[in-house]
Design a protein around this motif. Structure first.
Motif, short mmCIF file in Angstrom:
data_model
loop_
_atom_site.label_atom_id
_atom_site.label_comp_id
_atom_site.label_asym_id
_atom_site.label_seq_id
_atom_site.Cartn_x
_atom_site.Cartn_y
_atom_site.Cartn_z
N THR A 167 0.81 -1.21 -0.01
CA THR A 167 -0.08 0.02 -0.09
C THR A 167 0.68 1.16 -0.07
OG1 THR A 167 -1.55 -1.27 1.33
CG2 THR A 167 -1.86 1.21 1.34
N ASN A 168 0.48 2.29 -0.69
CA ASN A 168 1.43 3.42 -1.08
C ASN A 168 0.80 4.58 0.02
OD1 ASN A 168 2.76 2.53 -3.45
ND2 ASN A 168 1.05 3.21 -4.78
N ARG A 170 1.28 8.69 1.20
CA ARG A 170 1.82 10.09 1.03
C ARG A 170 1.76 10.76 2.14
NH1 ARG A 170 -1.55 12.75 -2.10
NH2 ARG A 170 -2.84 11.11 -2.33
N GLY A 193 -3.01 4.34 0.20
CA GLY A 193 -3.70 3.69 -0.89
C GLY A 193 -3.84 4.51 -2.43
N SER A 194 -4.78 4.20 -2.84
CA SER A 194 -5.20 4.64 -4.22
C SER A 194 -6.25 5.11 -4.40
CB SER A 194 -4.65 3.75 -5.36
OG SER A 194 -5.25 2.70 -5.49
N THR A 195 -6.71 6.14 -5.52
CA THR A 195 -8.15 6.61 -5.70
C THR A 195 -9.12 5.56 -6.43
OG1 THR A 195 -7.29 7.48 -7.66
CG2 THR A 195 -7.24 8.97 -5.75
N ARG A 196 -8.41 4.83 -7.04
CA ARG A 196 -9.35 3.60 -7.84
C ARG A 196 -9.68 2.43 -6.87
NH1 ARG A 196 -10.12 3.76 -13.35
NH2 ARG A 196 -10.56 1.65 -13.16
N GLN A 199 -8.82 3.71 -0.12
CA GLN A 199 -7.94 4.97 0.33
C GLN A 199 -8.16 5.37 1.62
OE1 GLN A 199 -7.72 8.76 -2.12
NE2 GLN A 199 -5.70 8.11 -2.46
#
Length: 396
Positions: A167-168, A170, A193-196, A199
């Motif tokens: 999991t990313n 930022r 996480g990611s927007t798609r 998150q």
């Protein structure tokens, strides 16, 4: 006042007050197309908006929208219903692509009126526009839900998150309001996480509200305080920190993992999706003596946030009268314009060599010049007034 339950692995928790909980953004596509007469009307109004380089107020069967002079991302028309309406995107009718409408409800609408009102608004607007669709002809592509918590002593630690290794993350750090051991800066936002897909974000909502001038949020928060006899929160008191915990579910997570597409799917399974999110991504109290992060206990703020978010999603709504929020937004515009008028007038006085004592008389002279300008160009000024009335129609 909500107090997090104690954990056997951590200290007794601080009390945290939940000021708001509800949906923050909902985006969905509708399987329907513009009728021919409405298509022609939008085309003609879009040309006017493009020519005059401003949003054009359009009205069809009682529905008012601000239509932009451009499209985007495959949509021929982009329109807005104002802060207490939805954002709309319409495709040019195409038999090979029946999903002709995209609708997005933002935070102001959902915080003020709630999920039920959003669904009713969608149905009512499309019905008045003559755009028919069945219950299964919708595809939900994004759902955000959040809770705002008054936590004056909470400090966000980017390293306190426990999550899957892929999991990313930022981080956003600012020097606002902090100095620790000679090092300036504090973490004000962390996104996982990611927007798609899935998150999670924790961020300083008070700071964002002040920086982006979203004054209506103070009215929403203070309504909660007023209901239990507590004094209003103040934008000028930096100790009253308000943190938002937000869960965001994107298209891939909703459809591919949870098979959530329609309203019925969302009411049936979105609560379980949020409960899982609170388990697979956690904000914890780090234990430097235990290298196994999976054993770190949840932070009390996280316990409160997850409990609120998953409590009863289908009934979650504020149900407020939107008049108060409209008034706050309108007064904020007025205050900004008054400030600009004063600054411009003082600058004009400086250019004309006036001193401070002459300002009152000078302002009167400016008012006279403006009145003469109106009288000399009545049609032009009347059009300017009409354009301004159209621009602010949704808050007046």
């Amino acid at each position: 006042m909500i107090v997090a339950p104690p954990s056997g692995n951590t200290f007794p928790p601080e009390p945290y007050q939940v000021l708001h909980v509800g949906f923050d953004t909902i985006a969905l596509s509708i399987k329907t197309m513009l009728p021919p007469d409405l298509l022609d009307y939008f085309e003609s109004q879009k040309q006017i908006a493009e020519k005059e380089q401003r949003d054009q107020l359009v009205e069809w069967n009682g529905v008012k929208l601000h239509l932009k002079g451009h499209g985007g991302k495959g949509y021929r028309f982009i329109a807005s219903g104002g802060p207490l309406g939805a954002n709309w995107a319409f495709k040019k009718p195409n038999a090979k692509d029946p999903w002709g409408v995209r609708v997005t409800f933002g935070s102001t609408f959902l915080a003020t009126l709630g999920l039920g009102a959003a669904r009713a608004h969608l149905d009512a607007v499309l019905d008045k526009l003559g755009m028919r669709f069945a219950h299964d002809d919708i595809s939900i592509s994004r759902v955000d839900i959040c809770t705002d918590i008054l936590a004056p002593d909470f400090a966000l630690d980017a390293d306190a998150f426990v999550m899957h290794s892929s999991t990313n993350r930022r981080d956003y750090v600012t020097g606002f309001d902090a100095s620790v051991n000679g090092k300036s800066g504090r973490v004000t936002s962390v996104t996982i996480g990611s927007t798609r897909a899935r998150q999670v974000i924790i961020y300083d909502k008070r700071l964002e509200v002040i920086q982006k001038q979203k004054a209506h949020w103070w009215a929403i928060w203070n309504k909660t305080r007023s209901a239990i006899g507590q004094p209003d929160l103040s934008p000028v008191d930096p100790s009253q920190k308000i943190w938002r915990v937000e869960f965001r579910a994107g298209k891939d997570l909703l459809k591919d993992t949870w098979n959530i597409r329609t309203w019925a799917d969302m009411f049936a399974r979105f609560g379980d999706l949020c409960a899982q999110t609170g388990d697979v991504i956690r904000y914890t109290v780090p234990n430097t003596y235990d290298r196994n992060r999976a054993r770190w206990p949840n932070h009390p703020l996280w316990e409160v946030a997850v409990a609120e978010i998953v409590s009863d999603l289908s009934e979650m709504r504020e149900g407020e009268d939107p008049t108060g929020v409209k008034s706050v937004i309108r007064e904020q515009h007025i205050a900004t314009l008054i400030k600009n008028i004063r600054g411009t007038s003082v600058t004009l006085a400086a250019l004309e060599g006036r001193n401070f004592e002459a300002l009152p008389d000078f302002f009167g002279q400016v008012a006279t010049k403006l009145t003469n300008s109106v009288n000399s160009e009545p049609e032009h000024v009347a059009k300017m007034l009409k354009n301004a009335q159209d621009r602010y129609t949704f808050v007046t």
